[in-house]
Write an enzyme that holds these catalytic residues in place. Structure first.
Site, mmCIF file in Angstrom:
data_model
loop_
_atom_site.group_PDB
_atom_site.id
_atom_site.type_symbol
_atom_site.label_atom_id
_atom_site.label_comp_id
_atom_site.label_asym_id
_atom_site.label_seq_id
_atom_site.Cartn_x
_atom_site.Cartn_y
_atom_site.Cartn_z
ATOM 1 N N ASP A 131 16.850 -11.651 -62.618
ATOM 2 C CA ASP A 131 17.385 -12.810 -61.904
ATOM 3 C C ASP A 131 17.629 -13.878 -62.966
ATOM 4 O OD1 ASP A 131 17.614 -15.282 -60.602
ATOM 5 O OD2 ASP A 131 16.168 -14.783 -59.036
ATOM 6 N N LYS B 116 10.089 -5.939 -59.948
ATOM 7 C CA LYS B 116 11.107 -6.701 -59.243
ATOM 8 C C LYS B 116 12.355 -6.758 -60.109
ATOM 9 C CE LYS B 116 10.631 -8.360 -55.758
ATOM 10 N NZ LYS B 116 10.345 -9.325 -54.653
ATOM 11 N N ASP C 140 22.046 -15.900 -59.726
ATOM 12 C CA ASP C 140 20.956 -14.941 -59.902
ATOM 13 C C ASP C 140 21.476 -13.670 -60.569
ATOM 14 O OD1 ASP C 140 19.479 -12.632 -59.156
ATOM 15 O OD2 ASP C 140 18.915 -13.381 -57.185
ATOM 16 N N HIS D 77 3.442 -14.166 -62.137
ATOM 17 C CA HIS D 77 4.858 -14.431 -61.925
ATOM 18 C C HIS D 77 5.367 -15.354 -63.032
ATOM 19 C CE1 HIS D 77 8.608 -15.640 -60.056
ATOM 20 N NE2 HIS D 77 8.445 -14.664 -59.182
ATOM 21 N N CYS E 117 17.561 -17.025 -63.026
ATOM 22 C CA CYS E 117 16.691 -18.198 -63.170
ATOM 23 C C CYS E 117 15.509 -17.924 -64.092
ATOM 24 C CB CYS E 117 16.230 -18.735 -61.818
ATOM 25 S SG CYS E 117 15.205 -17.619 -60.858
ATOM 26 N N TYR E 118 15.145 -16.642 -64.235
ATOM 27 C CA TYR E 118 14.030 -16.319 -65.136
ATOM 28 C C TYR E 118 14.440 -16.419 -66.600
ATOM 29 C CZ TYR E 118 12.096 -14.944 -60.694
ATOM 30 O OH TYR E 118 11.680 -14.966 -59.389
ATOM 31 N N ASP F 61 24.546 -21.512 -57.468
ATOM 32 C CA ASP F 61 23.931 -22.695 -56.858
ATOM 33 C C ASP F 61 23.368 -23.583 -57.957
ATOM 34 O OD1 ASP F 61 21.178 -21.905 -57.518
ATOM 35 O OD2 ASP F 61 21.393 -20.391 -55.961
ATOM 36 N N HIS G 19 20.122 -22.139 -59.869
ATOM 37 C CA HIS G 19 20.408 -21.109 -60.876
ATOM 38 C C HIS G 19 21.259 -21.653 -62.011
ATOM 39 C CE1 HIS G 19 18.801 -18.472 -57.727
ATOM 40 N NE2 HIS G 19 18.402 -17.755 -58.760
ATOM 41 N N ARG H 82 8.535 -10.657 -62.053
ATOM 42 C CA ARG H 82 7.236 -9.991 -61.889
ATOM 43 C C ARG H 82 7.429 -8.484 -61.882
ATOM 44 N NH1 ARG H 82 5.924 -10.940 -55.467
ATOM 45 N NH2 ARG H 82 7.955 -11.772 -54.885
#
Ligand code: FPP
Ligand code: K
Ligand code: ZN
Length: 469
Positions: A306, A303, A371, A252, A308-309, A378, A381, A300
């Protein structure tokens, strides 16, 4: 400034059309992926929002800076009852807001929170070391990491002086396991976040590396808090080439960053990363995390993208790049001289910047980053999306202070002060003809290892270095 609404600028087909190869087998996973693409496309094309939203000549909307700043301040004010689940994350809320505000250049505003931060986190310190998520709670490495970085960002005696370093060191000894890793809390899970949070604390607070006698890992004189740690991290690399929370688990992006950054505190990237990780396989796995047309990263296999990645995966790239390129040459007083890069950019910076500016901004009155389209903005993020944007706009140089011919690791460091690799990074803004963002939308990159504004880690380490332990 190149703001225009008409005619609609053309966006490269890579970012406007679904992937050319589609699996005909529909599963819950593939359907969710297709619908995510459909959700993102109108934002990438700028047809989703009121058409009047100004975009630049590359079809990219501007960063709605003021709205994001206002949103971040709001995350530190009185919150509606829906936030009750965040109660034990109050240290994180400080960290996320401070880091995000710093990326947006709001450094004075961050320092302005010093008193409130100190008043909030002082009672969270456990008498036996570390910080909990609230007063009277057990100590845990996640809030401890967030508290330390938040204190570092505001700086000063009142903030940094409140940490009981001796108790922290003894507590870290109890978290250290015989197999080399760290538990997150006493009796809690042992994972690669533990390695990273512990290394950040040890390094920034200039703690002794000696293993306290109370440690379950203690077996013989000469063992340290680092003994077996890089070997333990190496075991977290999975068959996919990515890095998992612990050995034999699923790779991840969040854990990949923790693993790489911990190693980059313990050694120089070009020396330590290839010693403990299979770098070609890691690069292959990291590369597969960036999607088109979305442009952003997923955490990952199979998936969804997003925001945050943008940090957790995006933040791996400067560390890997430095590993491939080797150190830049540094002579005091002048800018580091980069080695000839082994390759160009390892990921599509354009893709990431498009995803962040088109898909991750809440451009309504609320502001903040998210996201993906449809998700609420938020603090978490906002922090990691903006960190990723800064990183995408920056080339990080790792520089060596010593003779490049000697990669001498033979003398083992005995004190955190001798672990200098984490502090040998210098940012350079990437300015390119045809870059897809306008200069008004440039932000500040966070430190690639400690994830605080540039200079804060070194200032903090020095502050503790001259104080009695
Ligand atoms: C999956 O969530 C998330 C994880 C397995 C944890 C990720 C780890 C981090 C973000 C690193 C944390 C680091 C520190 C220092 C505390 P999900 O299933 O909701 O998301 P996904 O579908 O994108 O995998
Ligand atoms: K997610
Ligand atoms: Zn996320």
């Amino acid at each position: 400034m190149s703001t225009t609404t008409l005619p609609q600028p053309s966006v490269p087909a890579l970012f406007t059309s679904p992937p050319p190869i589609q699996d005909t087998l529909n599963t819950q996973t593939s359907l969710l992926q297709s619908s995510t693409i459909q959700q993102c496309l109108p934002y990438l094309l700028n047809t989703a929002i009121p058409r009047t939203t100004p975009v630049n000549v590359h079809g990219v909307p501007h960063l709605t800076r003021e709205k994001h700043i206002a949103f971040l301040h709001k995350t530190l004010s009185s919150l509606p009852s829906g936030y009750v689940g965040y109660d034990a994350s109050r240290p994180w809320m400080f960290y996320w807001a401070f880091a995000a505000l710093s990326v947006l250049g709001e450094h004075d505003a961050v320092v302005g929170y010093r008193e409130r931060l100190v008043a909030t986190v002082r009672p969270m310190q456990h008498p036996e070391g570390g910080f909990g998520g609230g007063a009277g709670q057990m100590a845990h490495l996640a809030p401890t990491y967030a508290v330390i970085l938040a204190l570092a960002m505001v700086g000063g005696e009142e903030a940094l002086g409140l940490v009981d370093r001796r108790a922290l060191w003894r507590w870290l000894g109890r978290l250290k396991q015989a197999d080399g890793g760290f538990q997150m809390a006493i009796g809690g899970e042992e994972d690669v976040r533990g390695a990273y949070c512990a290394m950040v604390a040890i390094s920034l607070l200039n703690l002794p590396l000696d293993l306290p006698r109370n440690s379950p890992a203690w077996s013989r004189e000469g063992d340290t808090l680092l003994t077996g740690l890089p070997e333990w991290i190496a075991r977290c690399q999975s068959f996919e080439g990515g890095i998992a929370e612990r050995p034999d688990s699923e790779a991840h992006g969040g854990y990949a960053f923790c693993a790489l950054a911990s190693l980059c505190i313990m050694g120089e990237p070009h020396v330590i990363l290839p010693r403990y990780l299979d770098i070609p396989r890691l690069i292959s796995w990291l590369s597969a995390r960036q999607y088109a047309p979305e442009g952003g990263f997923a955490g990952r296999t199979n998936k969804l993208v997003d925001g945050c990645y943008s940090h957790w995966v995006g933040g791996c790239w400067p560390l890997v790049q430095a590993c491939l390129d080797g150190p830049s040459l540094y002579s005091p007083g002048s800018a580091p001289v980069a080695p000839t890069p082994s390759v160009g950019s390892l990921y599509s910076r354009e893709g990431l910047i498009r995803y962040v500016l088109c898909c991750c901004q809440d451009r309504s009155k609320k502001g903040g980053l998210r996201d993906k389209p449809g998700a609420n903005s938020d603090g978490y993020h906002s922090c990691y999306v903006l960190a990723g944007l800064g990183s995408a706009q920056t080339k990080w140089h790792f520089y060596s202070l010593k003779d490049l011919s000697s990669n001498d690791m033979s003398s083992e460091p005995q004190h955190a002060g001798q672990l200098m690799a984490g502090y040998q990074w210098a940012p350079e803004q990437i300015v390119e003809e045809g870059q897809v963002f306008d200069e008004v939308d440039r932000v500040e990159a966070l430190d690639p290892v400690f994830v605080v504004p540039a200079g804060v880690a070194e200032r903090t380490r020095k502050w503790f270095e001259v104080r009695r332990f």
